[in-house]
Scaffold this motif. Structure first.
Motif: not given
Length: 284
Positions: A241-264
């Motif tokens: 939300k705080n990122l000043e991005s190009d409103s004409g593009k889709s914004l995609r969120k990615v989590l790259i992780y090492a460890g155990e993810l909570a089920p939720g």
């Protein structure tokens, strides 16, 4: 165990050749780093002195300022108690060309152009590990104090730097990240860590890896934890939300992780892609 080995060695083939795959990661780290015969005990002094010779002490001071995370040029000078000058710029350039550090420029996802902001980070995982954990006990290692210990020294709780080491592994393997996200490299405008300073008009923002492609912007959170809780969802939402991005593009969120993810986390659908560390180890 593979991650812990890579966190210390950075995946340098020469260091991996010394790994005893019948032993644990901790035993390997102890033998390579905390015995005077270990290749990673002697490697830093040999390489650093060979490259920088009489000036190695000053270069060492510079890299020491980055062991706890990236810093701007001004922050490095402040940590050294030196006024910003061309000499420090030269040191940083030589450290960068030698592959010890990396200068990450901030690219604007709104304009697609490189801005004036940049930060320096330690690119070499072994270098950080050496400076934080091996160098402070060199005298004890040379005296053979740790030789008979079955594992790593008890004082060594290096989990505190594994987040930085994991982030480095990801950033140093951007082609693999693009492949896992199925992004055509020809479509990439920029791919680097991102930060924007807080002003009266905008919020501050820090993103581990921001990939700006032709039709989409990817906000990538790089996380190492024994257990990653659902708090990461709100954390990344706020950054997006705080990122000043190009409103004409889709914004995609990615989590790259090492460890155990909570089920939720997976059930929430908050992330467009979840990439576990194990995916980086798959045949390319």
């Amino acid at each position: 165990e593979k991650f812990r080995i890579l966190a210390v060695t950075g995946g340098v083939p020469r260091y991996l050749e010394e790994i005893d795959y019948s032993a644990t990661a901790e035993q390997n780290i102890k033998d390579l780093c905390f015995r005077k015969e270990g290749i990673l005990f002697n490697e830093f002094e040999k390489i650093f002195n060979d490259i920088f010779q009489k000036r190695s002490a000053m270069y060492r001071r510079v890299v020491n300022t980055l062991t706890d995370g990236p810093r701007t040029f001004s922050e490095i000078c402040q940590a050294l108690s030196i006024s910003p000058n061309g000499v420090i710029t030269k040191y940083l350039m030589e450290l960068e060309s030698s592959g010890f550090i990396c200068r990450d420029y901030v690219y604007s996802p709104r304009s697609g152009k490189r801005g004036k902001l940049s930060r320096y980070r330690l690119k070499d995982n072994y270098l950080r590990f050496y400076l934080k954990y091996i160098e402070p006990v060199r005298d004890k290692i040379e005296a053979g104090i740790y030789d008979e210990m079955p594992g790593i020294p008890e004082f060594l709780s290096y989990d505190s730097i594994l987040g930085l080491q994991f982030e480095n592994l990801v950033l140093n393997n951007l082609p693999q990240v693009l492949k896992l996200l199925r992004i055509d490299p020809a479509q990439v405008i920029s791919a680097s860590p991102y930060f924007q300073n807080q002003t009266k008009r905008k919020h501050g923002c820090q993103i581990d890896l921001l990939i700006d492609a032709r039709y989409a912007t990817y906000v990538c959170e790089i996380k190492f934890r024994q257990r990653i809780t659902t708090a990461v969802i709100e954390e990344v939402d706020k950054k997006a939300k705080n990122l000043e991005s190009d409103s004409g593009k889709s914004l995609r969120k990615v989590l790259i992780y090492a460890g155990e993810l909570a089920p939720g986390i997976e059930k929430s659908g908050a992330f467009d892609r979840l990439i576990p560390f194990g995916d980086f180890l798959l045949p390319r």
